[in-house]
Design an enzyme around this catalytic site. Structure first.
Site, mmCIF file in Angstrom:
data_model
loop_
_atom_site.group_PDB
_atom_site.id
_atom_site.type_symbol
_atom_site.label_atom_id
_atom_site.label_comp_id
_atom_site.label_asym_id
_atom_site.label_seq_id
_atom_site.Cartn_x
_atom_site.Cartn_y
_atom_site.Cartn_z
ATOM 1 N N SER A 1 6.650 3.018 0.124
ATOM 2 C CA SER A 1 5.346 3.582 -0.210
ATOM 3 C C SER A 1 5.405 4.841 -1.060
ATOM 4 C CB SER A 1 4.560 3.876 1.070
ATOM 5 O OG SER A 1 5.249 4.815 1.872
ATOM 6 N N HIS B 1 2.544 -2.372 1.686
ATOM 7 C CA HIS B 1 2.204 -2.206 0.269
ATOM 8 C C HIS B 1 2.594 -3.420 -0.572
ATOM 9 C CE1 HIS B 1 0.788 1.991 0.128
ATOM 10 N NE2 HIS B 1 1.600 2.170 1.149
ATOM 11 N N LYS C 1 -5.059 -1.804 3.102
ATOM 12 C CA LYS C 1 -4.728 -1.431 1.727
ATOM 13 C C LYS C 1 -5.313 -2.469 0.765
ATOM 14 C CE LYS C 1 -0.853 1.531 2.934
ATOM 15 N NZ LYS C 1 -1.111 1.619 4.378
#
Length: 396
Positions: free
Chosen positions: A182, A210, A242
């Site tokens: 990240s 991610h 996300k």
């Protein structure tokens, strides 16, 4: 005399303030978009994890409203007592189908998912080997287990092989890594890590917070990108907050994984089930990414353009190969000052320093999304050039 709470708070806050590390979050005055309003000012937003633009997407809002009206505002109980609504199980079946795994379970956040899955699987006598740059949620999750914990050098299959060779065990062996890291935006070399893990009979555990919605066909993730989605010896976990635009976490893998976690994952056992509106939005996000291929196309076209132009200007982006694009400024005060100046230019991009990143590698972490236009990115690049030259980060 013992230390008072007031003394402790004053000392800790003063230390953070004097070191330039005291965080004061900016406040958004409008929904999450590529352009939004922060502290009363319209800005290009490079700070959010809203990779696919789902946080305020009409299809997600419509499904959330539909589920809200039909199922209410809350589930009313933990999943194991009376909180499992039919829509919870339908979402989990949808995730397992999307991820090409035998089962999936939804938890309350990516952070609590790592606590629940690692704590539910690992026992005393097991061995877990973790990448040295893994996310804080993995580190904290491992601290809750009684397994023997070892660390291997970042993204280094040779060092992983050494650690496994030097630590034989009769228990379960688990190799743990982020899929996309990240802070640096680099990929774990899963093809080589899984090969080493299998040599020692180890399970590979991938936190794809991610990578899910970003990597692989239709955003199926880093595990899919490397071709391991059907493998029973690979566990994938991640967040639904996300790329998917909502909130929550998931664990997907072996057909028996879900049932064990229902019985052993403490965050699942002791937290009220997700709200129906959240479930509806997440179900719509999974539908939408498969319906609209332009989402992934725009995400990666924007990523390639932004990285190339930053490199042309002379910025160090630390070898990132994903939409996470760090710009290195050195020490934390320089990164924080760059962030302030960028904001003055209408660009919202947050500086990160120690302990989030190493002391000499303070940075601004930019995340390009499918929602950004070329005009957004050009405006950001012009601001970066102005600020970078003023601070001496790039040549003038």
């Amino acid at each position: 005399m013992p230390v008072t709470l007031s003394d402790r708070l004053s000392a800790e806050l003063s230390g953070l303030r004097e070191s330039g590390l005291l965080i004061s979050p900016r406040v958004l005055d409008a929904p999450q978009h590529a352009r939004t309003t922060v502290d009363g000012r319209e800005v290009v937003n490079l700070a959010s994890n809203n990779y696919l633009g789902f946080a305020n997407h009409p299809a997600l809002k419509a499904r959330a409203a539909e589920y809200l009206q039909k199922w209410g505002v809350g589930a009313g109980a933990v999943r194991t007592i009376a909180g499992t609504l039919r829509i919870h199980e339908e979402l989990e079946e949808q995730i397992a189908g999307f991820k090409h795994t035998g089962s999936a379970l939804v938890l309350h956040s990516g952070f609590s998912t790592n606590q629940g899955v690692l704590g539910g699987l690992l026992k005393e006598g097991d061995l877990v080997v973790s990448d040295e740059l893994n996310h804080a949620s993995i580190i904290d999750g491992l601290r809750l287990t009684k397994a023997t914990r070892k660390v291997f050098k970042h993204a280094d299959p040779e060092d992983l092989d050494r650690v496994l060779r030097e630590n034989p065990t009769e228990g379960l062996i688990m190799v743990v890594t982020d899929g996309v890291f990240s802070m640096d935006g680099d990929l774990a070399p899963l093809d080589r890590l899984v090969e080493v893990a299998r040599r020692y009979g180890a399970v590979t555990y991938v936190d794809d917070a991610h990578g899910s919605g970003v990597m692989g066909a239709q955003g199926r993730g880093t595990v899919h990108h490397f071709g391991f989605e059907y493998a029973d010896d690979v566990i994938q976990v991640g967040t639904l907050s996300k790329a998917w635009g909502g909130v929550g976490g998931y664990a997907a893998g072996h057909a028996g994984l879900r049932q064990l976690l229902i019985n052993r994952a403490r965050p699942y056992l002791f937290s009220t089930a997700q709200a129906p509106a959240t479930v509806g939005a997440l179900a719509a996000a999974l539908d939408e990414v498969q319906r609209d291929p332009t989402l992934m196309e725009r995400l990666w076209a924007n990523t390639r353009y932004f990285k190339a132009e930053l490199g042309r200007l002379g910025f160090d982006t630390f070898g990132s190969v994903t939409p996470i694009t760090p710009v290195i400024f050195g020490e934390a005060p320089a990164a924080f000052e760059a962030s302030r100046r960028l904001f003055d230019e209408g660009i919202f991009a947050v500086g990160l320093g120690f302990p989030t990143v190493p002391r000499t590698l303070a940075r601004i972490r930019n995340i390009v999304t499918a929602e950004h236009t070329r005009d957004d990115l050009d405006r950001a690049l012009a601001a970066y050039e102005k600020v970078g030259r003023a601070l001496g980060t790039i040549g003038g």
